[in-house]
Design a protein around this motif. Structure first.
Motif, PDB file in Angstrom:
ATOM      1  N   VAL B 153      48.428  26.912  51.490  1.00  0.00           N
ATOM      2  CA  VAL B 153      48.061  27.701  50.314  1.00  0.00           C
ATOM      3  C   VAL B 153      47.186  28.896  50.695  1.00  0.00           C
ATOM      4  O   VAL B 153      47.442  30.024  50.263  1.00  0.00           O
ATOM      5  N   THR B 154      46.168  28.659  51.526  1.00  0.00           N
ATOM      6  CA  THR B 154      45.253  29.750  51.854  1.00  0.00           C
ATOM      7  C   THR B 154      45.955  30.911  52.575  1.00  0.00           C
ATOM      8  O   THR B 154      45.764  32.073  52.181  1.00  0.00           O
ATOM      9  N   PRO B 155      46.781  30.647  53.618  1.00  0.00           N
ATOM     10  CA  PRO B 155      47.481  31.778  54.248  1.00  0.00           C
ATOM     11  C   PRO B 155      48.368  32.534  53.268  1.00  0.00           C
ATOM     12  O   PRO B 155      48.411  33.770  53.286  1.00  0.00           O
ATOM     13  N   TRP B 156      49.038  31.783  52.385  1.00  0.00           N
ATOM     14  CA  TRP B 156      49.915  32.435  51.408  1.00  0.00           C
ATOM     15  C   TRP B 156      49.101  33.328  50.487  1.00  0.00           C
ATOM     16  O   TRP B 156      49.471  34.468  50.199  1.00  0.00           O
ATOM     17  N   LEU B 157      47.947  32.797  50.005  1.00  0.00           N
ATOM     18  CA  LEU B 157      47.094  33.592  49.118  1.00  0.00           C
ATOM     19  C   LEU B 157      46.593  34.838  49.840  1.00  0.00           C
ATOM     20  O   LEU B 157      46.558  35.932  49.262  1.00  0.00           O
ATOM     21  N   ASN B 158      46.204  34.679  51.114  1.00  0.00           N
ATOM     22  CA  ASN B 158      45.742  35.819  51.901  1.00  0.00           C
ATOM     23  C   ASN B 158      46.799  36.914  51.962  1.00  0.00           C
ATOM     24  O   ASN B 158      46.508  38.090  51.803  1.00  0.00           O
ATOM     25  N   ASP B 159      48.066  36.482  52.192  1.00  0.00           N
ATOM     26  CA  ASP B 159      49.132  37.463  52.379  1.00  0.00           C
ATOM     27  C   ASP B 159      49.564  38.112  51.082  1.00  0.00           C
ATOM     28  O   ASP B 159      50.049  39.236  51.079  1.00  0.00           O
ATOM     29  N   HIS B 160      49.462  37.385  49.971  1.00  0.00           N
ATOM     30  CA  HIS B 160      49.980  37.933  48.722  1.00  0.00           C
ATOM     31  C   HIS B 160      48.872  38.404  47.796  1.00  0.00           C
ATOM     32  O   HIS B 160      48.588  39.589  47.723  1.00  0.00           O
ATOM     33  N   LEU B 161      48.173  37.451  47.128  1.00  0.00           N
ATOM     34  CA  LEU B 161      47.137  37.870  46.176  1.00  0.00           C
ATOM     35  C   LEU B 161      46.007  38.619  46.871  1.00  0.00           C
ATOM     36  O   LEU B 161      45.361  39.468  46.268  1.00  0.00           O
ATOM     37  N   GLY B 162      45.762  38.294  48.145  1.00  0.00           N
ATOM     38  CA  GLY B 162      44.672  38.931  48.877  1.00  0.00           C
ATOM     39  C   GLY B 162      44.855  40.432  49.013  1.00  0.00           C
ATOM     40  O   GLY B 162      43.886  41.157  49.270  1.00  0.00           O
ATOM     41  N   GLN B 163      46.093  40.919  48.846  1.00  0.00           N
ATOM     42  CA  GLN B 163      46.338  42.346  49.006  1.00  0.00           C
ATOM     43  C   GLN B 163      46.153  43.117  47.706  1.00  0.00           C
ATOM     44  O   GLN B 163      46.221  44.338  47.696  1.00  0.00           O
ATOM     45  N   TRP B 164      45.973  42.409  46.595  1.00  0.00           N
ATOM     46  CA  TRP B 164      45.810  43.093  45.310  1.00  0.00           C
ATOM     47  C   TRP B 164      44.549  43.941  45.321  1.00  0.00           C
ATOM     48  O   TRP B 164      43.547  43.563  45.935  1.00  0.00           O
ATOM     49  N   PRO B 165      44.596  45.067  44.598  1.00  0.00           N
ATOM     50  CA  PRO B 165      43.441  45.960  44.649  1.00  0.00           C
ATOM     51  C   PRO B 165      42.158  45.369  44.069  1.00  0.00           C
ATOM     52  O   PRO B 165      41.126  45.365  44.728  1.00  0.00           O
ATOM     53  N   LEU B 166      42.219  44.822  42.847  1.00  0.00           N
ATOM     54  CA  LEU B 166      40.967  44.440  42.203  1.00  0.00           C
ATOM     55  C   LEU B 166      40.575  42.985  42.502  1.00  0.00           C
ATOM     56  O   LEU B 166      39.435  42.684  42.863  1.00  0.00           O
ATOM     57  N   PHE B 171      40.663  36.274  46.941  1.00  0.00           N
ATOM     58  CA  PHE B 171      41.640  35.408  47.600  1.00  0.00           C
ATOM     59  C   PHE B 171      41.790  35.717  49.083  1.00  0.00           C
ATOM     60  O   PHE B 171      42.828  35.488  49.669  1.00  0.00           O
ATOM     61  N   ARG B 172      40.775  36.343  49.661  1.00  0.00           N
ATOM     62  CA  ARG B 172      40.807  36.552  51.106  1.00  0.00           C
ATOM     63  C   ARG B 172      39.771  35.663  51.760  1.00  0.00           C
ATOM     64  O   ARG B 172      38.618  35.626  51.339  1.00  0.00           O
ATOM     65  N   GLY B 173      40.189  34.942  52.791  1.00  0.00           N
ATOM     66  CA  GLY B 173      39.216  34.084  53.445  1.00  0.00           C
ATOM     67  C   GLY B 173      39.861  33.291  54.553  1.00  0.00           C
ATOM     68  O   GLY B 173      41.085  33.291  54.707  1.00  0.00           O
ATOM     69  N   PRO B 174      39.037  32.594  55.337  1.00  0.00           N
ATOM     70  CA  PRO B 174      39.561  31.812  56.458  1.00  0.00           C
ATOM     71  C   PRO B 174      40.346  30.599  55.939  1.00  0.00           C
ATOM     72  O   PRO B 174      40.036  30.084  54.868  1.00  0.00           O
ATOM     73  N   PRO B 175      41.353  30.151  56.701  1.00  0.00           N
ATOM     74  CA  PRO B 175      42.175  29.015  56.246  1.00  0.00           C
ATOM     75  C   PRO B 175      41.491  27.670  56.498  1.00  0.00           C
ATOM     76  O   PRO B 175      41.995  26.838  57.236  1.00  0.00           O
ATOM     77  N   LEU B 176      40.317  27.473  55.886  1.00  0.00           N
ATOM     78  CA  LEU B 176      39.586  26.224  56.096  1.00  0.00           C
ATOM     79  C   LEU B 176      40.088  25.112  55.201  1.00  0.00           C
ATOM     80  O   LEU B 176      40.040  23.946  55.554  1.00  0.00           O
TER      81      LEU B 176
END
Lengths: 285, 328
Positions: B153-166, B171-176
């Protein structure tokens, strides 16, 4: 397609979509239930062994069981029930028999409902400052007292509700025979409300047998066998917490076995209390 | 009365005595049960006062700064509650964002959609969820759910929602795997049965004639629920949501396992954090100074005040519907 046809179609689509989503929500809830229970039963059963009930909690890296923790949980839960139930039944009796509609009764019901959902860790802190900090050391009694504060509101609520369900003809019939009110309550009303009150006590027992937070700084923990309630005492939930957070595999296995035992116990209690309620209902209908 | 025979005299005397004894016993019984009822009142006020007393050191040392300072330094004895308060609020908010719509869906399914034979078993199963001890949720979260969150889930969020501007930084963070989002999801699973059972119960109180009138006018099931059932039960539904919120704010064990116990304020939901209850559970027995322990008790007091307000609001909202019922 006329505009009204389009409107009908849209409304039917919205309706169908939302009803399907509601079914998915129910499936979503069941999905977690099954997943959690499946994990607990599978991992817990794999870690079950006869020594679990005879050996003490081990130091890191060696083999052992949960005998002292199971015993501690049992003793503290029973002590909590023994403290909380009489007070709870008495308070519930006051609410149902003497303060059914009064403002005081409403205020106590309100406070009781808040106590019912108050965070259990807060009750642990309360007992810590009240007992542990005064006495100077952690003890099984403090743990039992913290658990009794969780039992109390559950019993108050069920007693109040069950006594209110007893038909008033029963009270009037007994009173007209000249029986004093306290005897009416104890010998007539309690007998009629007994299955309901028993259910409440069983539910309270189910709730406290898995409680961890209030025991962390009241009963603390004890690596050895101890039947002395004035000393720190081990309990299954606290041992699970300690072992699950540790890096050792043998401790993890014991934690899962403990989790399995606790979950099974809680589920059996809730099924039992449901059965009592159902039987009572069938009996009355 | 001179004509009365001696035997009758003694029986009336005995009866009087018995009446007096019964009256005394009645009074005593009444006092006894009243004392028990007052004990309930005392328990709650006692809890509040004892925590205020236990936390007095922290409140007098730090003053209002305790509420907005991010310090948590056991060596230099500087304590502030902002990080745990933030963690508590954020995890509870995530839990409510997930649990409220799902609970509404479950209540809708159980009252309007499901066939009769399915309703009993499904609602009993959902209520079983509420009976599972919170420590089991915690263990399951730590050993089963956290690895899944970290790996997928975390890598997916990083790649997708993490790129959103606001919303990206959330949703950016280490895959802990551990962190606010995981804790929020576990909390959501825990409060769903509470909220959905309140909603289901109040939906059943809506008079059938109201619903039937709407159906007779050609409404769909969804329109009946959204435009008739929900407005009719609005205050109780909000009460049920607050009841769940109270649970989510005060939940300890499940959160302690998956939150990571890190005293750091971070914008990301994927970073480890802390909550009030988790801080107390993790650190209380290790607190080695009076001020440290007092700060933890002060945290407990804050938690108590917040949950008290939320639960009191819930009770008042729920009561409004039952009064409305009573006037009909």
């Amino acid at each position: 397609m006329t505009p009204s046809d389009r409107l009908y179609l849209k409304r039917r689509l919205v309706n169908g979509f939302n009803l399907v989503v509601s079914g998915l929500c129910a499936a979503f809830g069941l999905f977690w239930l099954i997943w959690i229970l499946w994990t607990t039963f599978k991992t817990g059963l794999a870690a079950m062994k006869p020594g679990l009930f005879t050996q003490m909690t081990p130091p890191p890296g060696s083999d052992g069981g949960l005998a002292n923790a199971l015993f501690g949980s049992l003793v503290m839960s029973l002590a909590a029930i023994a403290i909380g139930t009489p007070i709870g039944i008495a308070a519930g009796t006051f609410l149902a028999e003497y303060a059914r509609k009064s403002a005081l009764g409403e205020a106590i019901r309100f406070v009781n409902d808040i106590l019912l959902s108050a965070p259990s860790i807060v009750l642990g802190l309360f007992v810590y400052t009240l007992v542990v900090a005064q006495v100077g050391h952690f003890s099984g009694w403090a743990g039992a007292l913290a658990l009794a504060l969780i039992v109390l509101p559950v019993v108050v609520r069920t007693t109040d509700e069950m006594l209110q369900l007893v038909p008033s003809q029963m009270r009037e019939a007994a009173l007209s025979l000249g029986v004093p009110q306290w005897k009416v309550t104890v010998q007539v009303l309690y007998r009629s409300a007994l299955p309901g009150i028993t259910t409440g006590v069983l539910l309270a027992l189910a709730r406290i047998s898995g409680e961890t937070a209030p025991l962390l700084f009241t009963a603390l923990n004890n690596q050895y066998w101890s039947a002395d309630l004035s000393q720190p005492m081990a309990s299954v939930p606290v041992v699970i917490f300690q072992y699950a957070m540790s890096p050792y595999d043998s401790w993890h296995a014991l934690a899962w076995a403990g989790a399995f035992v606790v979950t099974l116990f809680v589920l059996l209690l809730s099924i039992l209390s449901r059965a009592i309620l159902l039987r009572n209902k069938a009996h009355h209908d | 009365m001179a004509a009365q025979s001696p035997t009758l005299m003694t029986t009336t005397l005995a009866a009087d005595e018995r009446n007096a004894r019964d009256a005394r016993a009645d009074g005593l019984f009444r006092k006894l049960v009243a004392a028990a009822a007052f004990f309930v009142l005392i328990a709650l006020t006692g809890a509040a006062l004892s925590m205020l007393w236990g936390g007095r050191d922290a409140f007098t040392t730090f003053g209002f700064k305790f509420l907005y300072s991010t310090d948590w330094d056991a060596v230099n004895l500087k304590f502030g509650a902002l990080v745990p308060i933030y963690g508590t609020l954020v995890t509870a908010l995530i839990a409510m964002l997930i649990a409220v719509p799902v609970s509404f869906g479950i209540a809708l399914f159980l009252t309007e959609v499901a066939p009769g034979w399915l309703r009993g078993p499904v609602s009993a199963a959902i209520e079983l969820l509420a009976g599972i001890p919170s420590i089991i949720y915690g263990m399951w979260g730590l050993f089963v759910f956290v690895p899944i969150m970290g790996e997928y889930v975390t890598p997916w969020l990083n790649d997708h929602l993490g790129q959103w501007p606001l919303l990206g930084p959330l949703f950016r963070g280490p895959p802990l795997g551990i962190g606010m989002l995981t804790a929020g999801i576990v909390l959501a699973i825990m409060v769903i049965p509470f909220i959905s059972s309140v909603m289901r119960e109040v939906f059943l109180t809506v008079p059938t004639r109201l619903k039937e009138s709407a159906y007779a006018l050609g409404s769909t099931t969804w329109e009946v629920v959204w435009d008739i059932v929900l407005p009719y039960t609005r205050s109780a539904v909000i009460g049920g949501i607050f009841l769940g919120l109270g649970r989510a704010l005060g939940e300890t064990m499940a959160v302690t396992f998956v939150l990571g116990n890190a005293h750091r304020l971070s914008a990301s939901l994927l970073e480890p954090g802390n909550s009030i209850a988790a801080t107390i559970a993790n650190e209380f027995t290790e607190a080695d100074s009076d001020l440290y322990r007092s700060s933890l008790i002060a945290l407990g007091f804050l938690l108590f005040v917040v949950t008290f307000v939320v639960l009191a609001a819930a009770k008042l909202m729920l009561r409004r519907l039952s009064r409305q019922e009573g006037t009909k």
